[in-house]
Write an enzyme that holds these catalytic residues in place. Structure first.
Site, PDB file in Angstrom:
ATOM      1  N   GLU A   1       0.741  -1.563   0.046  1.00 20.53           N
ATOM      2  CA  GLU A   1      -0.241  -0.309  -0.304  1.00 20.53           C
ATOM      3  C   GLU A   1       1.157   1.425   0.185  1.00 20.53           C
ATOM      4  O   GLU A   1       0.320   2.121   0.776  1.00 20.53           O
ATOM      5  CB  GLU A   1      -0.784  -0.160   1.075  1.00 20.53           C
ATOM      6  CG  GLU A   1      -1.656  -1.515   1.304  1.00 20.53           C
ATOM      7  CD  GLU A   1      -2.517  -0.942   2.361  1.00 20.53           C
ATOM      8  OE1 GLU A   1      -3.967  -0.799   2.573  1.00 20.53           O
ATOM      9  OE2 GLU A   1      -2.478  -0.871   3.355  1.00 20.53           O
TER      10      GLU A   1
HETATM   11  C1  TNX Z   1      -4.565  -4.042   4.971  1.00 22.12           C
HETATM   12  S1  TNX Z   1      -2.853  -5.889   4.475  1.00 22.12           S
HETATM   13  C2  TNX Z   1      -2.868  -3.087   5.433  1.00 22.12           C
HETATM   14  C3  TNX Z   1      -2.492  -2.688   6.906  1.00 22.12           C
HETATM   15  C4  TNX Z   1      -4.045  -2.522   7.645  1.00 22.12           C
HETATM   16  C5  TNX Z   1      -5.473  -3.862   6.819  1.00 22.12           C
HETATM   17  C6  TNX Z   1      -6.423  -4.658   7.608  1.00 22.12           C
HETATM   18  C7  TNX Z   1      -1.696  -4.955   4.552  1.00 22.12           C
HETATM   19  C8  TNX Z   1      -0.538  -5.629   3.517  1.00 22.12           C
HETATM   20  N1  TNX Z   1      -2.068  -3.526   4.238  1.00 22.12           N
HETATM   21  O1  TNX Z   1      -2.143  -2.005   6.938  1.00 22.12           O
HETATM   22  O2  TNX Z   1      -3.945  -2.991   8.760  1.00 22.12           O
HETATM   23  O3  TNX Z   1      -5.220  -4.163   5.239  1.00 22.12           O
HETATM   24  O4  TNX Z   1      -7.473  -5.072   7.508  1.00 22.12           O
END
Ligand code: TNX
Length: 511
Positions: free
Chosen positions: A326
């Site tokens: 992300e």
């Molecule tokens: C996505 S999964 C994220 C996290 C969040 C999560 C909450 C991922 C690699 N990144 O930063 O905490 O969703 O469900």
């Protein structure tokens, strides 16, 4: 007449008491509700009785396993069997040994033989012995009175795992959890033969591992958490305590420093890591994807090198997790060279790279592992580059997902995951084109935006965690929800005895 009725009632009552006693006596080993389900159980219809005088016999190599078992039995019924070294199989007691000769037990399999007088656990190494001990412990209650008879049904269990990597993640960055909490979490994993704990040690809201060469990361960057609480961090000594506690339970800690996004805590602690040279504010919200390290500043790589060096020194395990997820404000043309260079740093400190599936956009180094959470395209690119995959599909394996719309804690951006949904999937067929040969194993992550106490963690983790452990351990053909839920129901008593605040799903016929 009255007397007759009374007599009949007394006889019936007597019979009932007798019946309940006989059903309590475990004479059929195949009826034990083991989780994960062992490969093969053969019952021999007799009983072993564990008493105050039972001795645990060990070889030099299994001394530690013996001590561990003795301590566990002490916790159950106040029995603390003496641990004695021997060079030959004893006639009675418990004997933990390294197996001789060819077998198909592999790295972590074991054979547990329960006879009337002797219990034998044998395996190719101490990891296997540890797993055998966990199976043995599931034949006993979690807590017993010191005068209770502890009888174990006789038979043979031959067992080994489907995958070598069976893990869970704990996000200690969004909310901080102290060493005692992490140890309790480790105990949960160990009881179900999981062998990996991935710690998400840094994020926008907090930096949780002391880095001596960059002290503000924790003194400032670790000083808060989601909601504005006081946060916290592990010193090197505390972290080593966690690592060792895990190691004694056959669990490898995988430390994650999330880069180049999810880095606000670092960017707030050191102005020089920002492209504009200005430190950001600490962050206590739950948005994602707004922060990035400055990928074209040299100091960024000095920073990563220092962090990875200190982490590698603290880590006996083979992996460093570099996050990579992300990174929405890092342009792809910056992200790719950044990940390439960060991988080289990890390799230069003698460790293997793991990253969330986005890292497959870069050129993966040899032995890199991609953690699938959402993107099939990314993960497939990773496999095409020769990477192995850890399966953590958010729709099935995210323990921070709510069970349903009434769940007290958790999120639901990926799905609602009831206990049956979490259990009923196969890592080797979940993504078309990604098969068992590509897969290291499974990991169930727990993100902590919505949980700040151990009780809250327990609510999301139980009763789903045993299911993830079984997916990692037991072959898909042997698994089905209808049968599993009965075994799980039986474990409700164990959760209660351990004072675990679990979600009493209506889908499970709790005993
Ligand atoms: C996505 S999964 C994220 C996290 C969040 C999560 C909450 C991922 C690699 N990144 O930063 O905490 O969703 O469900």
């Amino acid at each position: 007449m009255k007397n007759k009725i009374f007599l009949t009632l007394t006889i019936i009552a007597g019979l009932l008491i007798q019946m309940s006693c006989t059903t309590e006596t475990p004479t059929d080993l195949t009826k034990t509700s083991f989780i994960p389900k062992p490969v093969k159980i053969t019952a021999t219809g007799n009983e072993f009785e564990l008493t105050k005088s039972t001795v645990i016999f060990v070889q030099d190599e299994t001394q530690q396993s013996g001590e561990y078992l003795s301590n566990e039995l002490n916790g159950i019924a106040g029995l603390k069997p003496e641990v004695k070294t021997t060079d030959k199989e004893p006639g009675k007691g418990i004997y933990i040994s390294i197996s001789e000769g060819e077998n198909n037990l592999g790295e972590e399999g074991y054979e547990l033989t329960i006879d009337k007088k002797l219990i034998r656990i044998s395996a190719n190494n101490s990891a296997g012995c540890f797993n055998g001990i966990q199976t043995l412990l599931q034949t006993l209650p979690v807590k017993a009175n010191s005068d209770e008879e502890l009888k174990i049904a006789t038979g043979v269990i031959h067992d080994f795992p489907e995958y070598g990597f069976r893990g869970a993640m704990l996000d200690v960055a969004r909310h901080f959890f102290d060493v005692e909490d992490v140890k309790r979490y480790i105990d949960f994993l160990a009881a179900y033969k999981m062998n990996v704990l991935h710690l998400h040690l840094s994020d926008d809201q907090g930096w949780r591992i002391e880095i001596k060469s960059w002290p503000n990361l924790t003194t400032y960057g670790g000083s808060t958490e989601v909601g504005g609480g006081e946060g916290g961090f592990y010193t090197h000594e505390q972290y080593a305590e966690i690592v060792n506690y895990a190691l004694e339970r056959n669990i490898t800690i995988i430390p994650e420093i999330d880069l180049p996004g999810h880095t606000n805590a670092a960017l707030a602690s050191y102005a020089e890591l920002n492209c504009d040279g200005k430190a950001t504010e600490l962050y206590t919200g739950t948005e994602v994807g707004f922060s990035t390290l400055c990928t074209d500043k040299e100091i960024t790589y000095k920073f990563i090198d220092d962090v990875v060096r200190e982490l590698a020194e603290l880590s006996p395990g083979p992996y460093i997790h570099i996050g990579g997820d992300e990174s929405h404000v890092t342009p792809m043309e910056d992200y790719i060279p950044f990940i390439n260079r960060t991988q080289e740093i990890v390799v230069s400190h003698g460790k293997k790279v793991i990253g969330w599936d986005e890292i497959a956009n870069a050129s993966l180094v040899e032995n890199a592992t991609v953690q699938f959470w959402a993107d099939v395209k990314n993960t497939t690119m990773g496999v095409e580059q020769g990477a192995k995959v850890i399966m953590s599909p958010a729709k099935k394996a995210y323990m921070d997902m709510q069970y349903d719309s009434t769940s007290t804690f958790g999120l639901h951006w990926a799905a609602y995951i009831e206990v049956d949904e979490g259990y009923s999937w196969n890592p080797a067929t979940y993504v078309t084109g990604i098969t068992k040969e590509n897969i290291l194993g499974i990991e169930a992550p727990l993100w902590s935006e919505t949980v700040s106490e151990m009780d809250h963690i327990e609510y999301l983790v139980f009763p789903r965690l045993p299911g993830y452990a079984e997916i990692g351990w037991s072959a898909p053909a042997t698994r089905n929800w209808g049968e599993y839920k009965l075994r799980l129901a039986h474990h409700g008593k164990r959760f209660d005895a351990l004072d675990i605040n679990f979600y009493r799903s209506a889908l499970v016929p709790w005993e």
